[in-house]
Design a protein around this motif. Structure first.
Motif, PDB file in Angstrom:
ATOM      1  N   ARG A 169      15.184  -3.087   2.551  1.00 58.00           N
ATOM      2  CA  ARG A 169      15.385  -1.839   1.812  1.00 58.00           C
ATOM      3  C   ARG A 169      16.762  -1.850   1.188  1.00 58.00           C
ATOM      4  O   ARG A 169      17.623  -2.666   1.542  1.00 58.00           O
ATOM      5  N   GLU A 170      16.968  -0.923   0.275  1.00 58.00           N
ATOM      6  CA  GLU A 170      18.281  -0.742  -0.322  1.00 58.00           C
ATOM      7  C   GLU A 170      19.080   0.262   0.489  1.00 58.00           C
ATOM      8  O   GLU A 170      18.529   1.021   1.279  1.00 58.00           O
ATOM      9  N   GLY A 171      20.405   0.256   0.253  1.00 58.41           N
ATOM     10  CA  GLY A 171      21.239   1.249   0.899  1.00 58.41           C
ATOM     11  C   GLY A 171      21.003   2.610   0.284  1.00 58.41           C
ATOM     12  O   GLY A 171      20.314   2.763  -0.729  1.00 58.41           O
ATOM     13  N   ARG A 172      21.585   3.629   0.891  1.00 58.00           N
ATOM     14  CA  ARG A 172      21.402   4.993   0.390  1.00 58.00           C
ATOM     15  C   ARG A 172      22.050   5.131  -0.967  1.00 58.00           C
ATOM     16  O   ARG A 172      23.187   4.733  -1.180  1.00 58.00           O
ATOM     17  N   ARG A 173      21.298   5.728  -1.916  1.00 56.26           N
ATOM     18  CA  ARG A 173      21.805   5.887  -3.275  1.00 56.26           C
ATOM     19  C   ARG A 173      22.562   7.187  -3.414  1.00 56.26           C
ATOM     20  O   ARG A 173      22.206   8.200  -2.844  1.00 56.26           O
ATOM     21  N   ARG A 174      23.602   7.121  -4.229  1.00 52.67           N
ATOM     22  CA  ARG A 174      24.321   8.347  -4.553  1.00 52.67           C
ATOM     23  C   ARG A 174      23.626   9.058  -5.693  1.00 52.67           C
ATOM     24  O   ARG A 174      23.069   8.429  -6.587  1.00 52.67           O
ATOM     25  N   ARG A 175      23.693  10.382  -5.659  1.00 58.27           N
ATOM     26  CA  ARG A 175      23.101  11.157  -6.744  1.00 58.27           C
ATOM     27  C   ARG A 175      23.923  10.982  -8.018  1.00 58.27           C
ATOM     28  O   ARG A 175      25.139  11.039  -8.005  1.00 58.27           O
ATOM     29  N   SER A 176      23.221  10.762  -9.117  1.00 63.36           N
ATOM     30  CA  SER A 176      23.892  10.598 -10.399  1.00 63.36           C
ATOM     31  C   SER A 176      24.006  11.942 -11.095  1.00 63.36           C
ATOM     32  O   SER A 176      23.121  12.790 -10.999  1.00 63.36           O
ATOM     33  N   ARG A 208       3.856   5.542  16.428  1.00 61.72           N
ATOM     34  CA  ARG A 208       5.164   5.528  15.785  1.00 61.72           C
ATOM     35  C   ARG A 208       5.066   6.199  14.427  1.00 61.72           C
ATOM     36  O   ARG A 208       4.008   6.213  13.802  1.00 61.72           O
ATOM     37  N   GLY A 209       6.183   6.713  13.957  1.00 63.91           N
ATOM     38  CA  GLY A 209       6.298   7.257  12.611  1.00 63.91           C
ATOM     39  C   GLY A 209       7.656   6.909  12.046  1.00 63.91           C
ATOM     40  O   GLY A 209       8.620   6.743  12.801  1.00 63.91           O
ATOM     41  N   ILE A 210       7.749   6.825  10.728  1.00 64.68           N
ATOM     42  CA  ILE A 210       9.023   6.441  10.122  1.00 64.68           C
ATOM     43  C   ILE A 210       9.559   7.480   9.152  1.00 64.68           C
ATOM     44  O   ILE A 210      10.749   7.524   8.885  1.00 64.68           O
ATOM     45  N   ASN A 211       8.698   8.364   8.646  1.00 68.23           N
ATOM     46  CA  ASN A 211       9.154   9.318   7.628  1.00 68.23           C
ATOM     47  C   ASN A 211       9.261  10.723   8.205  1.00 68.23           C
ATOM     48  O   ASN A 211      10.352  11.177   8.529  1.00 68.23           O
ATOM     49  N   ILE A 212       8.134  11.428   8.345  1.00 71.70           N
ATOM     50  CA  ILE A 212       8.125  12.798   8.864  1.00 71.70           C
ATOM     51  C   ILE A 212       6.929  12.974   9.789  1.00 71.70           C
ATOM     52  O   ILE A 212       5.816  12.554   9.468  1.00 71.70           O
ATOM     53  N   ILE A 213       7.168  13.610  10.917  1.00 69.87           N
ATOM     54  CA  ILE A 213       6.102  13.995  11.847  1.00 69.87           C
ATOM     55  C   ILE A 213       6.144  15.510  11.974  1.00 69.87           C
ATOM     56  O   ILE A 213       7.226  16.087  12.164  1.00 69.87           O
ATOM     57  N   GLY A 214       4.997  16.158  11.831  1.00 69.82           N
ATOM     58  CA  GLY A 214       5.016  17.612  11.871  1.00 69.82           C
ATOM     59  C   GLY A 214       3.653  18.217  12.108  1.00 69.82           C
ATOM     60  O   GLY A 214       2.631  17.528  12.212  1.00 69.82           O
ATOM     61  N   GLY A 255       0.827  -1.197   0.000  1.00 68.97           N
ATOM     62  CA  GLY A 255       0.000   0.000   0.000  1.00 68.97           C
ATOM     63  C   GLY A 255       0.859   1.242   0.000  1.00 68.97           C
ATOM     64  O   GLY A 255       2.032   1.223  -0.392  1.00 68.97           O
ATOM     65  N   GLY A 256       0.279   2.344   0.475  1.00 69.84           N
ATOM     66  CA  GLY A 256       0.985   3.619   0.500  1.00 69.84           C
ATOM     67  C   GLY A 256       1.529   3.955   1.877  1.00 69.84           C
ATOM     68  O   GLY A 256       1.701   3.084   2.743  1.00 69.84           O
ATOM     69  N   ASP A 257       1.768   5.246   2.106  1.00 76.47           N
ATOM     70  CA  ASP A 257       2.358   5.688   3.361  1.00 76.47           C
ATOM     71  C   ASP A 257       1.451   5.402   4.550  1.00 76.47           C
ATOM     72  O   ASP A 257       1.926   5.053   5.634  1.00 76.47           O
ATOM     73  N   GLY A 258       0.140   5.558   4.373  1.00 73.99           N
ATOM     74  CA  GLY A 258      -0.801   5.313   5.461  1.00 73.99           C
ATOM     75  C   GLY A 258      -0.805   3.858   5.892  1.00 73.99           C
ATOM     76  O   GLY A 258      -0.818   3.548   7.098  1.00 73.99           O
ATOM     77  N   THR A 259      -0.805   2.952   4.915  1.00 65.59           N
ATOM     78  CA  THR A 259      -0.769   1.516   5.234  1.00 65.59           C
ATOM     79  C   THR A 259       0.515   1.163   5.958  1.00 65.59           C
ATOM     80  O   THR A 259       0.507   0.421   6.955  1.00 65.59           O
ATOM     81  N   LEU A 260       1.643   1.681   5.466  1.00 65.49           N
ATOM     82  CA  LEU A 260       2.925   1.408   6.113  1.00 65.49           C
ATOM     83  C   LEU A 260       2.907   1.885   7.560  1.00 65.49           C
ATOM     84  O   LEU A 260       3.383   1.186   8.463  1.00 65.49           O
ATOM     85  N   CYS A 299       7.405   7.336   2.004  1.00 67.92           N
ATOM     86  CA  CYS A 299       8.119   6.441   2.916  1.00 67.92           C
ATOM     87  C   CYS A 299       8.978   5.454   2.138  1.00 67.92           C
ATOM     88  O   CYS A 299      10.090   5.117   2.558  1.00 67.92           O
ATOM     89  N   ALA A 300       8.469   4.991   0.998  1.00 70.13           N
ATOM     90  CA  ALA A 300       9.260   4.090   0.153  1.00 70.13           C
ATOM     91  C   ALA A 300      10.497   4.801  -0.375  1.00 70.13           C
ATOM     92  O   ALA A 300      11.585   4.221  -0.442  1.00 70.13           O
ATOM     93  N   ALA A 301      10.341   6.077  -0.742  1.00 68.89           N
ATOM     94  CA  ALA A 301      11.494   6.847  -1.213  1.00 68.89           C
ATOM     95  C   ALA A 301      12.513   7.027  -0.092  1.00 68.89           C
ATOM     96  O   ALA A 301      13.723   6.949  -0.321  1.00 68.89           O
ATOM     97  N   ALA A 302      12.037   7.245   1.134  1.00 70.02           N
ATOM     98  CA  ALA A 302      12.946   7.408   2.263  1.00 70.02           C
ATOM     99  C   ALA A 302      13.743   6.133   2.525  1.00 70.02           C
ATOM    100  O   ALA A 302      14.917   6.183   2.897  1.00 70.02           O
ATOM    101  N   ALA A 303      13.098   4.978   2.319  1.00 68.99           N
ATOM    102  CA  ALA A 303      13.764   3.694   2.547  1.00 68.99           C
ATOM    103  C   ALA A 303      14.443   3.159   1.298  1.00 68.99           C
ATOM    104  O   ALA A 303      14.982   2.052   1.327  1.00 68.99           O
ATOM    105  N   HIS A 304      14.401   3.925   0.187  1.00 66.31           N
ATOM    106  CA  HIS A 304      15.020   3.515  -1.075  1.00 66.31           C
ATOM    107  C   HIS A 304      14.461   2.177  -1.558  1.00 66.31           C
ATOM    108  O   HIS A 304      15.207   1.278  -1.963  1.00 66.31           O
ATOM    109  N   ILE A 305      13.140   2.071  -1.498  1.00 66.24           N
ATOM    110  CA  ILE A 305      12.451   0.877  -1.984  1.00 66.24           C
ATOM    111  C   ILE A 305      11.895   1.185  -3.368  1.00 66.24           C
ATOM    112  O   ILE A 305      11.204   2.183  -3.550  1.00 66.24           O
TER     113      ILE A 305
END
Length: 333
Positions: free
Chosen positions: A246-253, A87-93, A22-27, A53-59
């Protein structure tokens, strides 16, 4: 919140791998239902609108690639944020991000561009909020457009509010936006889209591991895109606990602006293999007073550059020489 109770049930039954689709809410719901972190591994197959959240975890957002990551990959320790009961994993604000989510929920057509429309609308009617931020270094009062605690970089379908954040670096980032005039909004929007918002003088940000936000009036809180009332904005970082596929942090191309140079470096603007690297000959010979620059090699290549003009060696002193522009030829057939 059916996903919370369902996750609690399957972890109590002995599940060792829990995968949310699903999306961020499901996660966020599944994360809040997880138990026994030493035994359970967490996976995500992104199917939402924003997938921040998927972008934050590089999924990868491709379903097949996300499944391959879970089946063949290894679960890595991933930071998350713990409030008193959530709990939260991406951004709380709180602040303008809550206003954006409320405006987005009223749109007739739900898509990624809707977040940008809602952001622009919220900025046109922006409101500042008074709050106190209490950290290990002390208390600071702010009058700000927002108060965000970031574990990931983006929210709202790709709005990079904190490009410096990393979901696995063992720290959080606090971001506030103060002293903004309406005339500054267009420029700040461009900086936000380019990922350079933290460089602006109106932005206050610093790393933290725990924080308490005390607003002057009761506020609605955004936790990974979900809105909550009557929740105490007091959180701390939890690390080396949650194991997530998840994948490791990606370098900018870096993508050069000229396609021929991109192909030469082995990259491609298009999702297909680049042609084999072409041999480059920089000739020292000069014909008609111009330095030659030739390429040859891969058949069916995009084209060749001919020649780069230069000042003739036999030009007279003081002669007004106007070099011609380099031309790009595409071979026929």
């Amino acid at each position: 919140k059916h996903a919370i109770s369902l996750t609690e049930q399957i972890t109590d039954d002995g599940a060792t791998d829990v995968v949310a689709m699903g999306g961020d809410g499901t996660l966020n719901e599944v994360l809040n239902g997880l138990k026994e972190f030493d035994r359970v591994r967490f996976g995500l197959i992104p199917c939402g609108t924003g997938n921040d959240c998927a972008a934050a975890a590089h999924i990868p957002t491709d379903i097949a690639a996300a499944i391959d990551l879970i089946v063949d990959g290894e679960a890595k320790y991933t930071d998350f944020m713990q409030l008193p009961n959530l709990r939260g994993i991406n951004i709380i604000g709180m602040g303008i991000d809550v206003s954006v989510l409320r405006r987005y929920a009223k749109l007739k057509r739900i898509n990624k561009f809707g977040y940008t429309r809602s952001l622009i609308s919220a900025l046109m009617h922006m409101k500042f909020y008074d709050f106190t931020a209490r950290t290990a270094e002390g208390e600071t009062h702010y009058r700000s457009l927002l108060a965000n605690v970031c574990n990931g970089q983006m929210y709202g379908g790709g709005i990079a509010i904190c490009p410096d954040a990393d979901i696995a670096d063992g720290r959080l980032e606090f971001v506030a936006a103060c002293d903004i005039a309406k005339r500054q909004v267009p420029g700040l929007l461009l900086k936000l889209k380019k990922g350079k918002i933290l460089e602006q003088p109106c932005i206050r940000h610093f790393p933290i591991e725990e924080i308490e936000i005390i607003p002057k009036f009761p506020m609605v809180i955004n936790i990974d895109g979900e809105l909550y009332r009557d929740v105490e904005f007091k959180l701390k970082l939890v690390k080396n606990t949650l194991k997530m596929y998840r994948e490791g942090r990606r370098r900018r191309s870096f993508f050069p602006p000229i396609r021929a140079r991109t192909e030469r470096s082995g990259l491609s603007f298009f999702n297909r293999p680049a042609p084999a690297p072409r041999q480059i000959a920089r000739g020292a010979n000069r014909q008609n007073g111009r330095r030659s620059f030739c390429r040859s090699g891969a058949p069916g290549s995009a084209g060749r550059f001919f020649p780069f003009p230069d000042k003739p060696q036999n030009a007279k002193a003081g002669e007004n020489f106007q070099p011609k522009k380099a031309r790009f030829f595409r071979p026929d057939g």
